[in-house]
Scaffold this active site. Structure first.
Site, PDB file in Angstrom:
ATOM      1  N   CYS A  64     -46.357 -24.555 -96.227  1.00  0.00           N
ATOM      2  CA  CYS A  64     -47.117 -25.212 -95.159  1.00  0.00           C
ATOM      3  C   CYS A  64     -48.187 -26.068 -95.817  1.00  0.00           C
ATOM      4  CB  CYS A  64     -47.750 -24.155 -94.252  1.00  0.00           C
ATOM      5  SG  CYS A  64     -48.897 -24.812 -93.015  1.00  0.00           S
ATOM      6  N   CYS A 124     -44.497 -32.883 -94.406  1.00  0.00           N
ATOM      7  CA  CYS A 124     -44.621 -31.629 -93.672  1.00  0.00           C
ATOM      8  C   CYS A 124     -43.279 -30.929 -93.809  1.00  0.00           C
ATOM      9  CB  CYS A 124     -44.951 -31.887 -92.202  1.00  0.00           C
ATOM     10  SG  CYS A 124     -44.879 -30.417 -91.141  1.00  0.00           S
ATOM     11  N   HIS A 153     -41.709 -29.155 -91.840  1.00  0.00           N
ATOM     12  CA  HIS A 153     -40.884 -29.234 -90.639  1.00  0.00           C
ATOM     13  C   HIS A 153     -39.969 -30.465 -90.660  1.00  0.00           C
ATOM     14  CE1 HIS A 153     -43.640 -26.264 -88.876  1.00  0.00           C
ATOM     15  NE2 HIS A 153     -42.787 -26.134 -87.876  1.00  0.00           N
TER      16      HIS A 153
END
Length: 290
Positions: free
Chosen positions: A77, A187, A189
């Site tokens: 993260c 990121c 994601h």
């Protein structure tokens, strides 16, 4: 008493984005035991005070250390990596790996010296991004997009919701205007959205994220510790074709996302167990029951 189990890696994120990193680790080192821990009760981290992010991360990871005894911790993260790594390294001797946007490898790939940095609104504003650009890409034009919706779109993929292609195409307009040939997925994601991003930006030649570098770092740390690195001589396709579950446990601080087990299986990360409301209510379910 000495255990005969292989090396074990804990991958931590605020949501499902860290699965993109777990996928890279599994592909490079398919014999590893993986544990996935997501603080989805605290998602998203980008709008939270740093002290709260530190408290949540250290508390959850400390619980996982006690139960699973990993050999390496990966904080997959970007937001957490910017604030929590010193705290984790102070509380455990287990090696900790964080993530940073892959600006250095992007600068090595770009041909026209025009790079797009795609990250969360919080990440694109952080001073360490300016330092990375100054150190590794000072001769490049860097176009930044910090879009608030992309992380949520990636999270919604788990339940089968499609990416809003029209909104995504509109959001990527600055990259098309700047004629970037390389995009940094800043990121964890965002690799989950890569198929849609490619459609939106067909002119981009290189898509760069941190997953492969993190996997190499994990392999180095295991070798440095004298732990056998499994799967180095196994072709990824052969490993993924096997029946062995890739993830010992997928743990979520809130309710386990609907559809998480089949979603992970689609990434080649079939979990043996899924646990929601962990660790307060650890009711563990078999894979496929989520």
């Amino acid at each position: 008493m000495k255990t005969t189990r292989g090396p074990r890696i804990l991958v931590f994120d605020s949501g499902v984005g860290g699965l993109s990193v777990a996928d890279c680790i599994h592909r490079q080192l398919p014999g590893l035991d993986l544990v996935y821990l997501a603080d989805n009760a605290g998602f998203p981290y980008g709008d939270k005070p740093e002290a709260e992010v530190v408290e949540r991360c250290t508390r959850l990871i400390a619980s996982a250390l006690g139960v699973y005894a990993p050999d390496v911790i990966v904080v997959a993260c970007n937001t957490a990596s910017t604030v929590v790594l010193p705290h984790l390294r102070a509380m455990t001797s287990v090696p900790v790996v964080g993530v940073v946007p892959a600006i250095k490898p992007a600068a090595a790939k770009t041909v026209n010296r025009r790079i797009g940095l795609l990250a969360t609104p919080a990440t694109v504003r952080r001073p360490y991004i300016d330092r990375l650009i100054e150190e590794f890409a000072s001769d490049c034009l860097i176009e930044r997009i910090g879009h608030p919706g992309l992380v949520s779109w990636a999270e919604r993929l788990v339940a089968g919701h499609a990416v809003p292609e029209g909104e995504l195409t509109e959001a990527m307009a600055p990259f098309r205007s700047a004629a970037v040939d390389t995009v940094v997925l800043g990121c964890t994601h965002y690799p989950l959205l890569l198929e849609s991003l490619r459609k939106s930006l067909p002119g981009v030649r290189f898509w760069v994220d941190s997953g492969e570098a993190i996997a190499r770092r994990v392999a180095w740390l295991l070798a440095e510790a004298g732990l056998a690195v499994p799967g180095a001589d196994v072709h990824p396709d052969d490993a993924l074709a096997g029946e062995k579950t890739a993830v010992l446990a997928a743990l979520f601080s809130g309710p386990a996302p609907e559809g998480i087990a089949p979603f992970m299986a689609g990434l080649g990360l079939l979990p043996a167990q899924v646990a929601g409301n962990w660790p307060a209510e650890p009711g563990v379910r078999a894979a496929g029951s989520a």
